[in-house]
Design an enzyme around this catalytic site. Structure first.
Site, short mmCIF file in Angstrom:
data_model
loop_
_atom_site.label_atom_id
_atom_site.label_comp_id
_atom_site.label_asym_id
_atom_site.label_seq_id
_atom_site.Cartn_x
_atom_site.Cartn_y
_atom_site.Cartn_z
N ASP A 50 0.84 -1.20 0.00
CA ASP A 50 0.00 0.00 0.00
C ASP A 50 0.88 1.26 0.00
OD1 ASP A 50 0.87 -0.11 2.61
OD2 ASP A 50 -1.10 0.09 3.53
N SER A 51 2.21 1.05 0.07
CA SER A 51 3.14 2.17 -0.12
C SER A 51 3.00 2.74 -1.53
CB SER A 51 4.59 1.71 0.13
OG SER A 51 4.88 0.54 -0.61
N ASP A 89 -1.31 -6.23 -0.60
CA ASP A 89 -1.36 -5.56 0.71
C ASP A 89 -2.77 -5.04 0.96
OD1 ASP A 89 -0.10 -4.79 3.00
OD2 ASP A 89 1.00 -3.12 2.11
N GLU A 121 -1.85 -5.63 8.47
CA GLU A 121 -1.08 -5.09 9.59
C GLU A 121 -1.77 -5.34 10.92
OE1 GLU A 121 -0.33 -0.90 8.90
OE2 GLU A 121 0.72 -1.29 7.01
N GLU A 188 8.63 -4.40 10.97
CA GLU A 188 9.04 -3.09 10.45
C GLU A 188 9.39 -2.15 11.60
OE1 GLU A 188 6.51 -1.29 7.51
OE2 GLU A 188 7.64 0.60 7.56
#
Ligand code: KIV
Length: 299
Positions: A50-51, A89, A121, A188
């Site tokens: 999703d970056s 993602d 996440e 992360e």
């Protein structure tokens, strides 16, 4: 470069089997060219992160992207049929509201996006959603530590687990995710010792990004590694291996110079008509020039 002929198409069980073995090579990609390049370079896992929101679409954070956007980019990556495992993602709010929505959204990554797994996440509070997605036979990758979708609740992009209690909670999250059945966990923005303990204690591979060297694999963002980010801020954990943005600027400047000087296009870069057709065309054109000149005189 890894020869494609020596590689087998990666699956989630193959990723799991790499626990403690050869390090896993993961990179983000968002479209067909970045997927092809990553796959040629020998990626084990391509994450359609999703970056894409920040890196490609110009948003300030990842919260802006929807399932539609993510599935669109995932499909562009999977159309290249990479040997790497493609992980889609799941964006913010696509797995937070209900179990039914979570499974339907995860299913879209597989059915419409062509992905073979999804990532989401969060720690223990995501377990019901993770279990439901796994029950739908979709492999899930976990992601804990600095989770960018929590930017507001974290109060910014801050390294997580710096205090012993918070680190202990994170290690418990990792155990819960592994026990629930995720096939790998992204760690992360965490201190290296936390990643080291998680990696030692859980039975699924850890993939680090800003988590030190002791993980079972590493992931970075395509545009950061290749320098395609065109001067965007790079976090401390990024190593930039090329300067593709500078190379691209030089290439386009050279093109513009050739346009101005007339050096582009050359004969070789130009289409031509058969000679007899050209002659007919030129005669027709002269004839119509003469007619227009006559008209002008009469008026
Ligand atoms: O979206 C992303 O790029 C990610 C990786 C950095 C792990 O989640």
């Amino acid at each position: 470069m890894t020869e494609a002929s020596q590689r087998r198409t990666m699956t989630a069980p193959m990723v799991m089997a790499r626990k403690g073995g050869r390090k896993l090579r993961m990179i983000t990609a968002y479209d067909a060219p970045t997927a092809r390049i990553s796959d040629r370079a020998g990626a084990d896992i391509i994450l359609v992160g999703d970056s894409v929101a920040n890196v490609v679409l110009g948003h300030d954070d990842t919260l802006a992207v929807t399932v539609d956007v993510m599935v669109h980019h995932t499909a562009a990556v999977t159309r290249t049929k990479p040997m790497a495992l493609v992980v889609g993602d799941m964006p913010w709010l696509s797995y937070h509201t209900s179990i039914t929505d979570t499974v339907e959204n995860a299913g879209r990554f597989i059915r419409e996006g062509g992905a073979s797994a999804v990532k989401l996440e969060g720690g223990r509070k995501r377990i019901p959603m993770i279990r439901a997605v796994l029950d739908a036979e979709i492999p899930v990758m976990g992601h804990i530590g600095l989770t960018p979708q929590s930017v507001h609740s974290m109060g910014g992009y801050k390294v997580q687990g710096k205090q012993a209690h918070a680190a202990y909670e994170m290690i418990s999250d990792a155990h819960a995710l592994a026990d629930a059945g995720v096939f790998a966990i992204v760690l992360e923005g965490v201190p290296d010792v936390v990643a080291e303990i998680v990696t030692r204690e859980i039975h699924v591979p850890t993939i680090g990004i800003g988590a030190g060297v002791n993980c079972d694999g590493q992931v970075l963002v395509f545009h950061d590694v290749t320098g395609l980010g065109a001067g965007e801020y790079l976090p401390k954990f990024v190593r930039q291996y090329a300067d593709l943005a500078d190379d691209a600027v030089m290439a386009i400047e050279a093109f513009f110079e050739d346009v101005e000087s007339g050096a582009f296009p050359s004969e070789d870069e130009t289409y031509h008509m058969p000679a007899e057709s050209e002659e007919i065309l030129r005669n027709l054109s002269h004839a119509s020039d003469d007619l227009m000149a006559d008209d002008a005189m009469e008026n």
